[in-house]
Design a protein around this motif. Structure first.
Motif, PDB file in Angstrom:
ATOM      1  N   ILE A 180     -46.059   3.523 -55.316  1.00 39.54           N
ATOM      2  CA  ILE A 180     -44.934   2.945 -54.586  1.00 39.54           C
ATOM      3  C   ILE A 180     -43.768   2.778 -55.541  1.00 39.54           C
ATOM      4  N   THR A 181     -42.612   3.247 -55.107  1.00 40.48           N
ATOM      5  CA  THR A 181     -41.383   3.024 -55.854  1.00 40.48           C
ATOM      6  C   THR A 181     -40.481   2.118 -55.019  1.00 40.48           C
ATOM      7  N   ILE A 182     -39.555   1.466 -55.702  1.00 40.50           N
ATOM      8  CA  ILE A 182     -38.563   0.616 -55.052  1.00 40.50           C
ATOM      9  C   ILE A 182     -37.209   1.066 -55.566  1.00 40.50           C
ATOM     10  N   PRO A 183     -36.251   1.360 -54.669  1.00 36.14           N
ATOM     11  CA  PRO A 183     -34.930   1.798 -55.144  1.00 36.14           C
ATOM     12  C   PRO A 183     -34.338   0.831 -56.166  1.00 36.14           C
ATOM     13  N   ASN A 184     -33.787   1.388 -57.238  1.00 40.13           N
ATOM     14  CA  ASN A 184     -33.136   0.623 -58.314  1.00 40.13           C
ATOM     15  C   ASN A 184     -34.070  -0.370 -58.994  1.00 40.13           C
ATOM     16  N   PHE A 185     -35.347  -0.045 -59.037  1.00 39.94           N
ATOM     17  CA  PHE A 185     -36.361  -0.898 -59.663  1.00 39.94           C
ATOM     18  C   PHE A 185     -37.071  -0.036 -60.699  1.00 39.94           C
ATOM     19  N   PRO A 186     -37.135  -0.462 -61.951  1.00 42.44           N
ATOM     20  CA  PRO A 186     -37.606   0.418 -63.022  1.00 42.44           C
ATOM     21  C   PRO A 186     -39.118   0.622 -63.139  1.00 42.44           C
ATOM     22  N   THR A 192     -35.930  -9.642 -51.575  1.00 40.99           N
ATOM     23  CA  THR A 192     -37.367  -9.909 -51.598  1.00 40.99           C
ATOM     24  C   THR A 192     -38.012  -9.924 -50.219  1.00 40.99           C
ATOM     25  N   HIS A 193     -37.295  -9.488 -49.200  1.00 39.96           N
ATOM     26  CA  HIS A 193     -37.871  -9.413 -47.851  1.00 39.96           C
ATOM     27  C   HIS A 193     -38.467  -8.019 -47.647  1.00 39.96           C
ATOM     28  N   PHE A 194     -39.752  -7.971 -47.383  1.00 40.59           N
ATOM     29  CA  PHE A 194     -40.469  -6.725 -47.162  1.00 40.59           C
ATOM     30  C   PHE A 194     -39.961  -6.076 -45.877  1.00 40.59           C
ATOM     31  N   MET A 195     -39.484  -4.832 -45.990  1.00 37.36           N
ATOM     32  CA  MET A 195     -38.962  -4.119 -44.832  1.00 37.36           C
ATOM     33  C   MET A 195     -39.751  -2.839 -44.544  1.00 37.36           C
ATOM     34  N   GLY A 196     -40.922  -2.722 -45.139  1.00 43.40           N
ATOM     35  CA  GLY A 196     -41.802  -1.596 -44.835  1.00 43.40           C
ATOM     36  C   GLY A 196     -41.886  -0.563 -45.933  1.00 43.40           C
ATOM     37  N   LEU A 197     -42.874   0.296 -45.764  1.00 47.85           N
ATOM     38  CA  LEU A 197     -43.092   1.419 -46.664  1.00 47.85           C
ATOM     39  C   LEU A 197     -42.785   2.711 -45.925  1.00 47.85           C
ATOM     40  N   VAL A 198     -42.159   3.649 -46.638  1.00 51.26           N
ATOM     41  CA  VAL A 198     -41.795   4.931 -46.051  1.00 51.26           C
ATOM     42  C   VAL A 198     -42.255   6.037 -46.981  1.00 51.26           C
ATOM     43  N   ASN A 199     -42.822   7.076 -46.394  1.00 48.45           N
ATOM     44  CA  ASN A 199     -43.198   8.253 -47.172  1.00 48.45           C
ATOM     45  C   ASN A 199     -42.036   9.231 -47.092  1.00 48.45           C
ATOM     46  N   ASN A 200     -41.248   9.279 -48.175  1.00 48.51           N
ATOM     47  CA  ASN A 200     -40.049  10.127 -48.191  1.00 48.51           C
ATOM     48  C   ASN A 200     -40.256  11.462 -48.891  1.00 48.51           C
ATOM     49  N   SER A 201     -41.469  11.766 -49.244  1.00 47.49           N
ATOM     50  CA  SER A 201     -41.696  13.004 -49.986  1.00 47.49           C
ATOM     51  C   SER A 201     -42.696  13.876 -49.247  1.00 47.49           C
ATOM     52  N   ARG A 202     -42.897  15.029 -49.792  1.00 46.43           N
ATOM     53  CA  ARG A 202     -43.898  15.940 -49.216  1.00 46.43           C
ATOM     54  C   ARG A 202     -45.300  15.580 -49.697  1.00 46.43           C
ATOM     55  N   LYS A 203     -45.367  14.635 -50.606  1.00 44.99           N
ATOM     56  CA  LYS A 203     -46.660  14.196 -51.127  1.00 44.99           C
ATOM     57  C   LYS A 203     -47.084  12.949 -50.368  1.00 44.99           C
ATOM     58  N   SER A 204     -48.258  12.993 -49.770  1.00 37.46           N
ATOM     59  CA  SER A 204     -48.709  11.880 -48.929  1.00 37.46           C
ATOM     60  C   SER A 204     -49.028  10.617 -49.718  1.00 37.46           C
ATOM     61  N   ASP A 205     -49.141  10.735 -51.046  1.00 35.01           N
ATOM     62  CA  ASP A 205     -49.503   9.555 -51.837  1.00 35.01           C
ATOM     63  C   ASP A 205     -48.298   8.870 -52.484  1.00 35.01           C
ATOM     64  N   GLN A 206     -47.077   9.296 -52.188  1.00 36.16           N
ATOM     65  CA  GLN A 206     -45.882   8.699 -52.778  1.00 36.16           C
ATOM     66  C   GLN A 206     -45.068   7.998 -51.691  1.00 36.16           C
ATOM     67  N   TRP A 207     -44.881   6.687 -51.886  1.00 41.23           N
ATOM     68  CA  TRP A 207     -44.237   5.859 -50.894  1.00 41.23           C
ATOM     69  C   TRP A 207     -43.088   5.080 -51.503  1.00 41.23           C
ATOM     70  N   GLN A 208     -42.146   4.709 -50.658  1.00 44.15           N
ATOM     71  CA  GLN A 208     -41.011   3.878 -51.093  1.00 44.15           C
ATOM     72  C   GLN A 208     -41.060   2.558 -50.345  1.00 44.15           C
ATOM     73  N   LEU A 209     -40.935   1.466 -51.090  1.00 44.38           N
ATOM     74  CA  LEU A 209     -40.884   0.128 -50.516  1.00 44.38           C
ATOM     75  C   LEU A 209     -39.435  -0.222 -50.244  1.00 44.38           C
ATOM     76  N   ASN A 210     -39.148  -0.540 -49.011  1.00 40.34           N
ATOM     77  CA  ASN A 210     -37.801  -0.947 -48.627  1.00 40.34           C
ATOM     78  C   ASN A 210     -37.734  -2.468 -48.559  1.00 40.34           C
ATOM     79  N   THR A 211     -36.645  -3.007 -49.090  1.00 37.25           N
ATOM     80  CA  THR A 211     -36.445  -4.457 -49.130  1.00 37.25           C
ATOM     81  C   THR A 211     -35.037  -4.778 -48.644  1.00 37.25           C
TER      82      THR A 211
END
Length: 145
Positions: A34-40, A125-144
């Motif tokens: 899981i990645t988070i935009p602008n989070f290292p 810090t409000h959880f807004m869901g996980l999205v699979n934005n890639s062609r790889k099913s194991d890579q997700w982005q956490l939206n906040t």
């Protein structure tokens, strides 16, 4: 995402054990990142009690990852990747986090521990869901927000 997973509810009711054990992805996977935009940091989620990642695995791993206290070397490494304004807002988020503790014991404990990863979400810090934005099913982005 700043509160313990046990506080999560749906319409003011705790989630059932069945929901916590549900598969987090389709198809079921033993591991996701899981990645988070602008989070290292990247959050690596692995199945713990079944052969696939569950909702409980995801929530517990996100919480544990965000609660990690940063060492001096972590702070130095992250400082080189962030703009000064982001560093400023992370410091303000830290002050806000420990300042919101209700008891003196929790206040002192949070203040003493210094910055945590969650502070680099700078209030988003409000959880807004996980999205699979890639062609790889194991890579997700956490939206906040």
């Amino acid at each position: 995402m700043t509160e313990h997973p046990s506080t999560i509810s749906r319409r003011h009711q705790s989630l059932s054990r069945r929901i916590w054990k549900e598969c987090a992805t389709y198809p079921p996977l033993p591991r996701i990142t899981i990645t988070i935009p602008n989070f290292p940091w990247i959050i690596d989620v692995r199945a713990t009690k079944t052969s696939y990642v569950t909702l409980e695995d995801v929530v517990d791993t996100i919480y544990a990852s965000l609660r990690k206290t940063l060492s001096r070397s972590d702070l130095y490494a992250v400082a080189s990747k962030l703009a000064p304004t982001d560093q400023y807002y992370a410091a303000r988020a830290y002050e806000h986090r420990y300042g919101n503790r209700r008891s003196a014991e929790f206040y002192d404990d949070e203040k003493r521990r210094s910055l945590r990863r969650v502070d680099f979400l700078v209030g988003r810090t409000h959880f807004m869901g996980l999205v699979n934005n890639s062609r790889k099913s194991d890579q997700w982005q956490l939206n906040t927000r």
